[in-house]
Design an enzyme around this catalytic site. Structure first.
Site, PDB file in Angstrom:
ATOM      1  N   CYS A 154       0.661  -1.330  -0.036  1.00  0.00           N
ATOM      2  CA  CYS A 154      -0.123  -0.089  -0.040  1.00  0.00           C
ATOM      3  C   CYS A 154       0.744   1.163  -0.028  1.00  0.00           C
ATOM      4  O   CYS A 154       1.427   1.553   1.155  1.00  0.00           O
ATOM      5  CB  CYS A 154      -0.768   0.114   1.243  1.00  0.00           C
ATOM      6  SG  CYS A 154      -2.101   1.563   1.312  1.00  0.00           S
ATOM      7  N   CYS A 157      -0.496   4.209   2.420  1.00  0.00           N
ATOM      8  CA  CYS A 157      -0.414   3.781   3.750  1.00  0.00           C
ATOM      9  C   CYS A 157       0.922   4.103   4.093  1.00  0.00           C
ATOM     10  O   CYS A 157       1.433   4.613   5.105  1.00  0.00           O
ATOM     11  CB  CYS A 157      -0.829   2.348   4.095  1.00  0.00           C
ATOM     12  SG  CYS A 157      -2.298   1.660   3.430  1.00  0.00           S
ATOM     13  N   ASP A 158       2.098   3.609   3.333  1.00  0.00           N
ATOM     14  CA  ASP A 158       3.244   3.507   3.743  1.00  0.00           C
ATOM     15  C   ASP A 158       4.545   4.326   3.094  1.00  0.00           C
ATOM     16  O   ASP A 158       5.702   4.853   3.397  1.00  0.00           O
ATOM     17  CB  ASP A 158       4.001   2.263   3.541  1.00  0.00           C
ATOM     18  CG  ASP A 158       3.150   1.269   4.667  1.00  0.00           C
ATOM     19  OD1 ASP A 158       2.461   1.683   5.729  1.00  0.00           O
ATOM     20  OD2 ASP A 158       3.008   0.219   4.248  1.00  0.00           O
TER      21      ASP A 158
END
Length: 332
Positions: A154, A157-158
């Site tokens: 992701c 997300c990261d």
């Protein structure tokens, strides 16, 4: 995580032999941000929800280290702790949280039947499906070795954690192109590892990739493994594998992003619930309603676009409210 029931397995147990049956008002299948949020709202609406968490309680976020984009946590929080907080909140309002796998459903009648662990039937007037989706991986051992330590599925997300660093994205479709472009705005350099000598992405996405100066496309490359002392520090690649020109290449990277797609955990309901060609459950726009009355879907199992914890939580809220309204209209 959630599978279709095999009636010819070694247990020799058929659906007609299941004698343990339980009736509930509201059944939630799956956990994670969507399932736990649905449970919080359903419990507060006095629906007495029963939740079966699935094989991975808390869902994909339990494999994520730092979460910095979920509202309400200005200093960030780890994925497992966030999921424990949501679980505790759902339990506080009376959700009956259980471990178990949904293996089969029968949505042909007014009362919906769900088989749990292939040996129990739960009957419920409303069912909320929050089984999520599973990121596709290459299947190499190093993906597990460095999970949460340089390997991610992701970018949204990261990606923030790799600002100014060099990373690699694996894939050749629209998802890989989108994630490479997104990450290029954060990191120093993006290697886009493409197995073939062309991208499968749409023409417009290809053009954007080629226009992005800090994206380098590695054509006809495949990942052999990852290297690093506790965290990802590089990737070993095969170039033109299986040809006379095959060679081994090592690139220095700090992050390795998989962008080869997700598989919605919807196989066990496909006999009754409409899905798209990939398997994402179709819901009526602006709601969590499926094609079956009294069955609702939320989170990544029905979201092929955003796939974020906060959007999953929001859709869980929608599912619980839709379920409550359905029961109110049904019973007056």
């Amino acid at each position: 995580m959630f599978k279709a029931m095999n009636l010819d397995d070694s247990t020799g147990k058929s659906a007609s032999q299941v004698t343990d049956t339980e009736k509930v008002k509201c059944l939630i299948i799956g956990s994670g941000p969507a399932g736990y949020t649905a449970a919080i709202y359903a419990a507060r609406a006095n629906l007495s929800p029963v939740m079966y968490e699935g094989l991975q309680p808390g869902g994909q976020l339990t494999t994520t280290t730092e979460v910095e984009n979920f509202p309400g946590y200005p200093e960030g929080i780890t994925g497992p702790v966030l999921m424990e907080d949501l679980k505790a909140q759902a339990a506080r309002f009376g959700t009956d949280i259980r471990w178990g796998l949904a293996t089969k459903v029968d949505f042909s009648g007014p009362v919906h039947k769900v088989w749990i662990d292939e040996n129990k039937i739960v009957e419920s007037e409303v069912v909320i499906i929050a089984t999520g989706a599973t990121a596709k991986y290459l299947g190499i051992d190093d993906e597990k070795k460095y999970a949460g330590s340089g390997v991610s599925a992701c970018a949204t997300c990261d990606g923030f954690f790799y600002r100014g660093k060099d990373i690699a994205v694996v894939g050749g479709g629209d998802t890989a192109a989108e994630e490479a472009i997104y990450l290029a705005g954060l990191v120093n350099k993006v290697y886009l590892i493409v197995r073939r000598n062309e991208l499968r992405a749409s023409k417009v996405m290809q053009e954007r990739v080629f226009r992005t100066k800090n994206i380098e496309v590695l054509w006809e490359h495949q990942t052999k493994g990852l290297i690093g002392d506790g965290v990802v520090e590089g990737a070993i690649l095969w170039k033109k594998k299986g040809t006379p020109e095959e060679e081994e290449v090592t690139i220095k990277i700090d992050g390795f992003f998989l962008a080869i797609g997700h598989k919605p955990n919807s196989d066990f309901v496909k006999e009754y619930i409409d899905t798209d060609e990939v398997g994402y459950i179709k819901t009526i726009p602006g709601s969590s309603k499926t094609n079956v009355s009294g069955v609702f879907a939320c989170g990544d199992v029905q979201d092929s676009i955003y796939r974020q914890a906060v959007t999953a939580a929001g859709s869980g809220c929608m599912a619980a409210m839709d379920a409550e309204r359905y029961l109110s209209e049904k019973h007056g």
